[in-house]
Design an enzyme around this catalytic site. Sequence first.
Site, PDB file in Angstrom:
ATOM      1  N   ARG A 164       0.837  -1.222   0.000  1.00  0.00           N
ATOM      2  CA  ARG A 164       0.000   0.000   0.000  1.00  0.00           C
ATOM      3  C   ARG A 164       0.863   1.261   0.000  1.00  0.00           C
ATOM      4  O   ARG A 164       0.565   2.239   0.689  1.00  0.00           O
ATOM      5  CB  ARG A 164      -0.934   0.041   1.207  1.00  0.00           C
ATOM      6  N   SER A 238     -10.127   1.505   4.209  1.00  0.00           N
ATOM      7  CA  SER A 238      -9.278   1.240   5.386  1.00  0.00           C
ATOM      8  C   SER A 238      -8.528   2.510   5.752  1.00  0.00           C
ATOM      9  O   SER A 238      -7.841   3.081   4.903  1.00  0.00           O
ATOM     10  CB  SER A 238      -8.262   0.147   5.064  1.00  0.00           C
ATOM     11  N   GLU A 334      -3.288   4.973   6.299  1.00  0.00           N
ATOM     12  CA  GLU A 334      -3.190   4.706   4.858  1.00  0.00           C
ATOM     13  C   GLU A 334      -3.778   5.895   4.083  1.00  0.00           C
ATOM     14  O   GLU A 334      -3.295   6.253   3.007  1.00  0.00           O
ATOM     15  CB  GLU A 334      -3.988   3.424   4.540  1.00  0.00           C
TER      16      GLU A 334
HETATM   17  P1  FAD Z   1      -7.693  10.233  -4.388  1.00  0.00           P
HETATM   18  O1  FAD Z   1      -8.296   9.858  -3.086  1.00  0.00           O
HETATM   19  O2  FAD Z   1      -8.324  11.329  -5.153  1.00  0.00           O
HETATM   20  O3  FAD Z   1      -6.153  10.552  -4.156  1.00  0.00           O
HETATM   21  C1  FAD Z   1      -5.366   9.698  -3.367  1.00  0.00           C
HETATM   22  C2  FAD Z   1      -3.921  10.222  -3.390  1.00  0.00           C
HETATM   23  O4  FAD Z   1      -3.387  10.124  -4.702  1.00  0.00           O
HETATM   24  C3  FAD Z   1      -3.810  11.697  -3.022  1.00  0.00           C
HETATM   25  O5  FAD Z   1      -2.604  11.890  -2.342  1.00  0.00           O
HETATM   26  C4  FAD Z   1      -3.772  12.416  -4.365  1.00  0.00           C
HETATM   27  O6  FAD Z   1      -3.065  13.625  -4.297  1.00  0.00           O
HETATM   28  C5  FAD Z   1      -3.047  11.393  -5.233  1.00  0.00           C
HETATM   29  N1  FAD Z   1      -3.476  11.371  -6.643  1.00  0.00           N
HETATM   30  C6  FAD Z   1      -4.705  11.016  -7.112  1.00  0.00           C
HETATM   31  N2  FAD Z   1      -4.707  11.031  -8.460  1.00  0.00           N
HETATM   32  C7  FAD Z   1      -3.462  11.401  -8.846  1.00  0.00           C
HETATM   33  C8  FAD Z   1      -2.847  11.601 -10.112  1.00  0.00           C
HETATM   34  N3  FAD Z   1      -3.489  11.413 -11.264  1.00  0.00           N
HETATM   35  N4  FAD Z   1      -1.547  12.016 -10.136  1.00  0.00           N
HETATM   36  C9  FAD Z   1      -0.854  12.200  -8.982  1.00  0.00           C
HETATM   37  N5  FAD Z   1      -1.398  12.038  -7.761  1.00  0.00           N
HETATM   38  C10 FAD Z   1      -2.680  11.623  -7.694  1.00  0.00           C
HETATM   39  N6  FAD Z   1      -7.669   0.882  -1.652  1.00  0.00           N
HETATM   40  C11 FAD Z   1      -7.026  -0.300  -1.889  1.00  0.00           C
HETATM   41  O7  FAD Z   1      -5.805  -0.295  -2.157  1.00  0.00           O
HETATM   42  N7  FAD Z   1      -7.680  -1.497  -1.837  1.00  0.00           N
HETATM   43  C12 FAD Z   1      -9.000  -1.574  -1.556  1.00  0.00           C
HETATM   44  O8  FAD Z   1      -9.550  -2.667  -1.545  1.00  0.00           O
HETATM   45  C13 FAD Z   1      -9.710  -0.363  -1.295  1.00  0.00           C
HETATM   46  N8  FAD Z   1     -11.007  -0.387  -0.949  1.00  0.00           N
HETATM   47  C14 FAD Z   1     -11.667   0.774  -0.676  1.00  0.00           C
HETATM   48  C15 FAD Z   1     -13.016   0.706  -0.326  1.00  0.00           C
HETATM   49  C16 FAD Z   1     -13.725   1.874  -0.071  1.00  0.00           C
HETATM   50  C17 FAD Z   1     -15.192   1.778   0.315  1.00  0.00           C
HETATM   51  C18 FAD Z   1     -13.081   3.125  -0.196  1.00  0.00           C
HETATM   52  C19 FAD Z   1     -13.853   4.394   0.020  1.00  0.00           C
HETATM   53  C20 FAD Z   1     -11.735   3.209  -0.521  1.00  0.00           C
HETATM   54  C21 FAD Z   1     -11.007   2.027  -0.760  1.00  0.00           C
HETATM   55  N9  FAD Z   1      -9.641   2.042  -1.089  1.00  0.00           N
HETATM   56  C22 FAD Z   1      -8.979   0.864  -1.356  1.00  0.00           C
HETATM   57  C23 FAD Z   1      -8.911   3.307  -1.149  1.00  0.00           C
HETATM   58  C24 FAD Z   1      -9.019   4.014  -2.536  1.00  0.00           C
HETATM   59  O9  FAD Z   1     -10.119   3.542  -3.246  1.00  0.00           O
HETATM   60  C25 FAD Z   1      -7.765   3.810  -3.399  1.00  0.00           C
HETATM   61  O10 FAD Z   1      -6.612   4.246  -2.730  1.00  0.00           O
HETATM   62  C26 FAD Z   1      -7.856   4.559  -4.735  1.00  0.00           C
HETATM   63  O11 FAD Z   1      -6.754   4.221  -5.547  1.00  0.00           O
HETATM   64  C27 FAD Z   1      -7.887   6.085  -4.582  1.00  0.00           C
HETATM   65  O12 FAD Z   1      -8.205   6.629  -5.841  1.00  0.00           O
HETATM   66  P2  FAD Z   1      -8.743   8.115  -5.976  1.00  0.00           P
HETATM   67  O13 FAD Z   1      -8.821   8.421  -7.422  1.00  0.00           O
HETATM   68  O14 FAD Z   1      -9.989   8.281  -5.213  1.00  0.00           O
HETATM   69  O15 FAD Z   1      -7.564   8.937  -5.306  1.00  0.00           O
HETATM   70  P1  NAP Z   2     -10.724  -9.459   5.516  1.00  0.00           P
HETATM   71  O1  NAP Z   2     -10.994 -10.387   4.362  1.00  0.00           O
HETATM   72  O2  NAP Z   2     -11.678  -9.426   6.665  1.00  0.00           O
HETATM   73  O3  NAP Z   2      -9.271  -9.718   6.067  1.00  0.00           O
HETATM   74  C1  NAP Z   2      -8.750  -8.917   7.128  1.00  0.00           C
HETATM   75  C2  NAP Z   2      -7.302  -8.606   6.819  1.00  0.00           C
HETATM   76  O4  NAP Z   2      -6.588  -9.829   6.789  1.00  0.00           O
HETATM   77  C3  NAP Z   2      -7.165  -7.949   5.477  1.00  0.00           C
HETATM   78  O5  NAP Z   2      -6.758  -6.640   5.695  1.00  0.00           O
HETATM   79  C4  NAP Z   2      -6.170  -8.776   4.704  1.00  0.00           C
HETATM   80  O6  NAP Z   2      -4.956  -8.115   4.408  1.00  0.00           O
HETATM   81  C5  NAP Z   2      -5.794  -9.919   5.632  1.00  0.00           C
HETATM   82  N1  NAP Z   2      -6.036 -11.214   4.949  1.00  0.00           N
HETATM   83  C6  NAP Z   2      -7.206 -11.883   4.833  1.00  0.00           C
HETATM   84  N2  NAP Z   2      -7.008 -13.048   4.198  1.00  0.00           N
HETATM   85  C7  NAP Z   2      -5.695 -13.112   3.913  1.00  0.00           C
HETATM   86  C8  NAP Z   2      -4.869 -14.070   3.255  1.00  0.00           C
HETATM   87  N3  NAP Z   2      -5.371 -15.216   2.782  1.00  0.00           N
HETATM   88  N4  NAP Z   2      -3.559 -13.786   3.108  1.00  0.00           N
HETATM   89  C9  NAP Z   2      -3.032 -12.641   3.554  1.00  0.00           C
HETATM   90  N5  NAP Z   2      -3.758 -11.699   4.195  1.00  0.00           N
HETATM   91  C10 NAP Z   2      -5.066 -11.927   4.374  1.00  0.00           C
HETATM   92  O7  NAP Z   2     -10.563  -7.963   4.951  1.00  0.00           O
HETATM   93  P2  NAP Z   2     -11.629  -6.931   4.419  1.00  0.00           P
HETATM   94  O8  NAP Z   2     -11.578  -5.723   5.233  1.00  0.00           O
HETATM   95  O9  NAP Z   2     -12.938  -7.581   4.147  1.00  0.00           O
HETATM   96  O10 NAP Z   2     -10.955  -6.584   2.998  1.00  0.00           O
HETATM   97  C11 NAP Z   2     -10.887  -7.548   1.993  1.00  0.00           C
HETATM   98  C12 NAP Z   2      -9.814  -7.129   0.992  1.00  0.00           C
HETATM   99  O11 NAP Z   2     -10.140  -5.846   0.435  1.00  0.00           O
HETATM  100  C13 NAP Z   2      -8.425  -6.993   1.615  1.00  0.00           C
HETATM  101  O12 NAP Z   2      -7.468  -7.420   0.690  1.00  0.00           O
HETATM  102  C14 NAP Z   2      -8.306  -5.505   1.870  1.00  0.00           C
HETATM  103  O13 NAP Z   2      -6.962  -5.045   1.783  1.00  0.00           O
HETATM  104  C15 NAP Z   2      -9.146  -4.905   0.735  1.00  0.00           C
HETATM  105  N6  NAP Z   2      -9.743  -3.635   1.177  1.00  0.00           N
HETATM  106  C16 NAP Z   2      -8.932  -2.555   1.237  1.00  0.00           C
HETATM  107  C17 NAP Z   2      -9.441  -1.313   1.614  1.00  0.00           C
HETATM  108  C18 NAP Z   2      -8.560  -0.089   1.596  1.00  0.00           C
HETATM  109  O14 NAP Z   2      -9.073   1.004   1.712  1.00  0.00           O
HETATM  110  N7  NAP Z   2      -7.266  -0.251   1.473  1.00  0.00           N
HETATM  111  C19 NAP Z   2     -10.767  -1.203   1.982  1.00  0.00           C
HETATM  112  C20 NAP Z   2     -11.545  -2.344   1.954  1.00  0.00           C
HETATM  113  C21 NAP Z   2     -11.031  -3.572   1.545  1.00  0.00           C
HETATM  114  P3  NAP Z   2      -4.719  -7.178   3.139  1.00  0.00           P
HETATM  115  O15 NAP Z   2      -5.430  -5.908   3.466  1.00  0.00           O
HETATM  116  O16 NAP Z   2      -3.251  -7.035   3.119  1.00  0.00           O
HETATM  117  O17 NAP Z   2      -5.258  -7.840   1.932  1.00  0.00           O
END
Ligand code: FAD
Ligand code: NAP
Length: 338
Positions: A164, A238, A334
Amino acid sequence: MFLIQENISLKPYNTFGIDVKARYLAEITDPAQLVELQASDLFKTQRILVIGAGSNLLFTQDFDGLVIKMGIQGIVTRLENKSIYVSAGAGVVWHDLVMFCVKHGYGGMENLSLIPGTAGASPIQNIGAYGVELMEIFHSCEAFEIATGKFKTFYAEDCGFAYRDSVFKHELKGQYIICNVTYCLPQPAVLKTGYGAIQSVLAERNITVPDIAAIAEVVAEIRVSKLPDPSTIGNAGSFFKNPIVSMEQFQQILHEFPDLVHYPAGPGFEKLAAGWLIESCGFKGIREGETGTWKNQALVLVNHGHAEGSEVYSFSEKIIETVYAKFGLKLEREVNIF
Ligand code: FAD
Ligand code: NAP
């Protein structure tokens, strides 16, 4: 030509739904507009913040500068050496891109279904879910350097991808505007079904030989059932990263808390589920004023409607302190704070 708006509410531009103002806001739909914008006094005199869909940020105050919203569209594909190269404009909605690939039978992105946000932001935090990280399919991105106005291509080795994380969140933070991202999808893709609830939901549906469309559908279904929809309740997914700790620290914590949820994170390291740590401190589903944690996942902080960014931020501080007091671990945010 593009419109520059003044004193505009950013509420529709962030999924937390925080109501702050930007001094200026410009939406860019073509890289050439950045060159045009760069020549303006506004660009030279104002602080600049680039946003996509605002789904990974928290505004804690008004932004006294120029917000550039990336709206560049377009998806282009080519086949080379049995890999599909997919290039997307920074403003392409991530899930639309995943669905485009699924529809055309290009495997590799399906586990990343339904992640909010844009293609342009996908390398910023090396998005990941359900056992797949962007770095596995990233080929390159074209970015505009704010200081010089020059375009530069970044390849995977330039991006410092980590869990991340990338160079764009650290050394190069705020220095480049990503205009286009190219993904490389080797075909046929190796399907990944061993993560989270994917297997059990496939089994419930009697799917024994899943294809990429089935995986995309199942991932989307699990996500909808567990995560809050930002159009209903403000959030940025997250809020904290899962801490990756040394084996020694892991063993110490496990000794005291045998229920600890953890996963291997490469030789000598273990990943701890931040959601579990937070939940163990009694935070799951609680409400404090206009903020709180989501009922199904304590890792997600929410806005119950009228939260200020500073209120959410203070609440996150409280969580960090409480987790630290109990486990001796400092959670890292994050979400990007502005
Ligand atoms: P923004 O929020 O608009 O920006 C994020 C950052 O990137 C800021 O610092 C901004 O300045 C920069 N930025 C954005 N666009 C550019 C660009 N074109 N050039 C340079 N800088 C830029 N993330 C995960 O990794 N995995 C998940 O499973 C996941 N699940 C999510 C679930 C929910 C319900 C929500 C609300 C969020 C989740 N996220 C997750 C977080 C988010 O969706 C990601 O990080 C996504 O990539 C952000 O995209 P954005 O366009 O909204 O970026
Ligand atoms: P989950 O399935 O309840 O699992 C909880 C945590 O355990 C997750 O964060 C995941 O890590 C880890 N995990 C689960 N199974 C795993 C495996 N087999 N091997 C290694 N790590 C494992 O999580 P959840 O909240 O419902 O999310 C599901 C997935 O969506 C995850 O991958 C999570 O990262 C992603 N997600 C990300 C965001 C965001 O904003 N970044 C928001 C929602 C969901 P990892 O997070 O490293 O995968």
